[in-house]
Design a protein around this motif. Structure first.
Motif, mmCIF file in Angstrom:
data_model
loop_
_atom_site.group_PDB
_atom_site.id
_atom_site.type_symbol
_atom_site.label_atom_id
_atom_site.label_comp_id
_atom_site.label_asym_id
_atom_site.label_seq_id
_atom_site.Cartn_x
_atom_site.Cartn_y
_atom_site.Cartn_z
ATOM 1 N N ALA A 1 0.773 -1.204 -0.412
ATOM 2 C CA ALA A 1 0.396 0.146 0.146
ATOM 3 C C ALA A 1 1.128 0.894 0.412
ATOM 4 O O ALA A 1 1.702 1.523 0.923
ATOM 5 N N HIS B 1 -4.790 -3.070 -7.950
ATOM 6 C CA HIS B 1 -5.403 -3.446 -7.175
ATOM 7 C C HIS B 1 -5.262 -5.287 -7.071
ATOM 8 O O HIS B 1 -4.792 -4.863 -5.773
ATOM 9 N N PRO C 1 -9.167 -1.081 -2.312
ATOM 10 C CA PRO C 1 -7.770 -0.271 -3.155
ATOM 11 C C PRO C 1 -8.009 1.488 -2.664
ATOM 12 O O PRO C 1 -9.095 1.853 -1.971
ATOM 13 N N LYS D 1 -9.359 -0.938 -8.932
ATOM 14 C CA LYS D 1 -9.778 -2.621 -8.666
ATOM 15 C C LYS D 1 -8.218 -3.214 -9.669
ATOM 16 O O LYS D 1 -7.984 -4.225 -9.132
#
Length: 498
Positions: free
Chosen positions: A302, A382, A371, A379
């Motif tokens: 992340a 992610h 996400p 999406k």
């Protein structure tokens, strides 16, 4: 149930909808049973009770380690020497909320601090910048930590002096880097045409030394206290976290505290066999016993958590990077070197060493189910991000055989998967508290005091005579009690150019 799914379930643990999967640690049921038994022999359960009860577990400084009180939103009484600290903590919460409602027309906030006064709030501001459902209040939040004026210069280039507020953060209010940077910002405000009263209006302090902050010239009603029972690296939950509330609102700050409180309650009340901070600590402890590991990596998949490994470096290595235990005896193990950065960028940096290097380096893979943006391609991106996270863990664990030695992956590289349902203020608070409690658990297992940091002081002491020698501009400095021959030669080299 298949063997594979049974194996997965035996190694999957959850709390607060956070999932910890230890399947790739290579720890079997017998190993785990011994680890939990050893934890009990080390009096871990009593240590946890004592920590939350405010016992003076920081023996060298004769203090409690009660950062958990700072996020005790339920306001359960927390006693130190018979006095409940929660009224004082609650008063600071009220003052933070009032300040959030008071600041209007502020364009820039300069937060001046270093170490624990910087890492936590800086991480939170970065992590929540694009969190769904969190609105920024529009201020530009700047952080100044380094004594190198390059960082200060970058910040002052962007800030508007007449609509800037300054927060000076130092537990002792004697930290050299912080005081010098604070004086430089005061000079900049005055040079920019701000009157003395405007400067006084602009500057705030967060400190355990209220007297020193007032002597610096800060109005008493601009000083937010915290206490000597809060370690600097555990202080983001105090008014040190003021930037979080100012930037994203007091409710967001409360959610940050709520996530941490929920993780504290899990740590405090859950049996060791289902306790996430304990399980993570025991997994690392096992790898030390088994492989004598010297480093581990924390890789958040992340981008918002790119600052997390830097925050974790201070938390773990300043807490547990010690060679002497609580009884003054040499330790068998202490904190490994901590490093990391955001995946998948990290894969293109040091993952070669993780896969095929000579050392076994355990990894914490940290992933988020959802996400972190509402971009139309979010999406799809992610899915690729998560695919990389899972694939790297699989490759490290299972390895690969090949006829070409260059294509061989040895495997058996242990890792955890820590899966957050989303990244918001609540789960950020829970994540940080999870690792804080894991650090404390490791300290208990190693019999190390996780709440002092004597090793950071000696270099500061030696810097003073060296700075005086550099100020003299002499190039005939000789070795002395505080300056050895090598350093004297280096001072002469620097002074020869002046």
């Amino acid at each position: 149930m298949s063997l594979q799914s049974q194996f997965a379930s035996e190694n999957t643990h959850a709390a607060l909808d956070i999932v910890l999967d230890t399947a790739y640690q290579g720890i079997n049921a017998g190993n785990w049973a011994k680890l939990f038994a050893d934890a009990r022999k080390s009096q871990l359960e009593q240590f946890i009770v004592d920590m939350f009860a405010g016992k003076r577990i920081n023996k060298s400084e004769d203090r409690p380690a009660l950062h958990s009180a700072l996020r005790n939103l339920s306001k359960r009484p927390v006693l130190i020497n018979g006095t409940d600290v929660m009224p004082a903590v609650s008063e600071v919460w009220h003052r933070i909320e009032a300040l959030c409602n008071k600041w209007v027309g502020v364009t820039d906030v300069i937060h001046i601090g270093i170490g624990g006064s910087d890492f936590g709030p800086r991480l939170a501001i970065e992590a929540l910048a694009h969190a769904p459902g969190i609105e920024s209040r529009g201020m530009r939040m700047h952080f100044v930590a380094n004594i190198d004026t390059a960082e200060l210069a970058r910040v002052l280039t962007w800030a508007h002096p007449h609509s800037t507020r300054v927060i000076v953060v130092s537990k002792s209010f004697t930290t050299l880097e912080t005081s010098m940077n604070a004086k430089a910002v005061v000079a900049w405000l005055k040079d920019s045409g701000c009157s003395n009263s405007q400067v006084a209006h602009a500057i705030y302090a967060v400190t355990a030394n209220v007297t020193a902050a007032k002597e610096f010239g800060i109005n008493e009603d601009h000083i937010f206290p915290f206490w000597d029972w809060v370690g600097g690296r555990y202080s983001v939950w105090s008014a040190v976290g003021l930037p979080i509330a100012l930037q994203y609102g007091f409710e967001t700050f409360q959610q940050f505290l709520a996530g941490a409180e929920a993780m504290d309650l899990h740590f405090k009340n859950t049996p060791l066999e289902k306790n996430l901070p304990v399980i993570m600590a025991l997994a690392l402890f096992h790898q030390q016993e088994r492989h004598d590991i010297r480093a581990y990596a924390a890789i958040p998949y992340a981008d918002a958590l790119d600052w997390f490994p830097r925050w974790l470096q201070q938390l773990d290595m300043e807490s547990n990077g010690k060679s002497i235990d609580r009884d003054g005896k040499p330790v068998k193990h202490s904190c490994p070197v901590v490093f990391g950065s955001a995946g998948s960028n990290a894969q293109h940096s040091y993952f070669q060493l993780l896969h095929q290097g000579t050392e076994i380096i355990p990894i914490d893979f940290i992933a988020v189910r959802e996400p972190m943006s509402n971009r139309p391609e979010a999406k799809a991106h992610h899915r690729i991000l998560l695919s990389n996270c899972l694939a790297q863990a699989q490759a490290l664990a299972n390895g690969k055989t090949a006829s070409n030695p260059n294509d061989v992956y040895p495997g058996k590289r242990p890792s955890n998967l820590l899966l957050l349902p989303k990244l918001n203020a609540f789960y950020l608070g829970a994540l940080l508290a999870l690792y804080e409690n894991r650090t404390a658990t490791l300290g208990a297992l190693w019999n190390i005091n996780s709440f002092d940091q004597p090793g950071v002081e000696y270099g500061k002491v030696l810097a003073k005579p060296i700075e005086q020698a550099l100020t003299s501009h002499q190039n005939d400095i000789v070795a002395s009690a505080n300056i050895d021959a090598v350093t004297a030669a280096r001072i002469n080299l620097l002074n020869s150019n002046n």
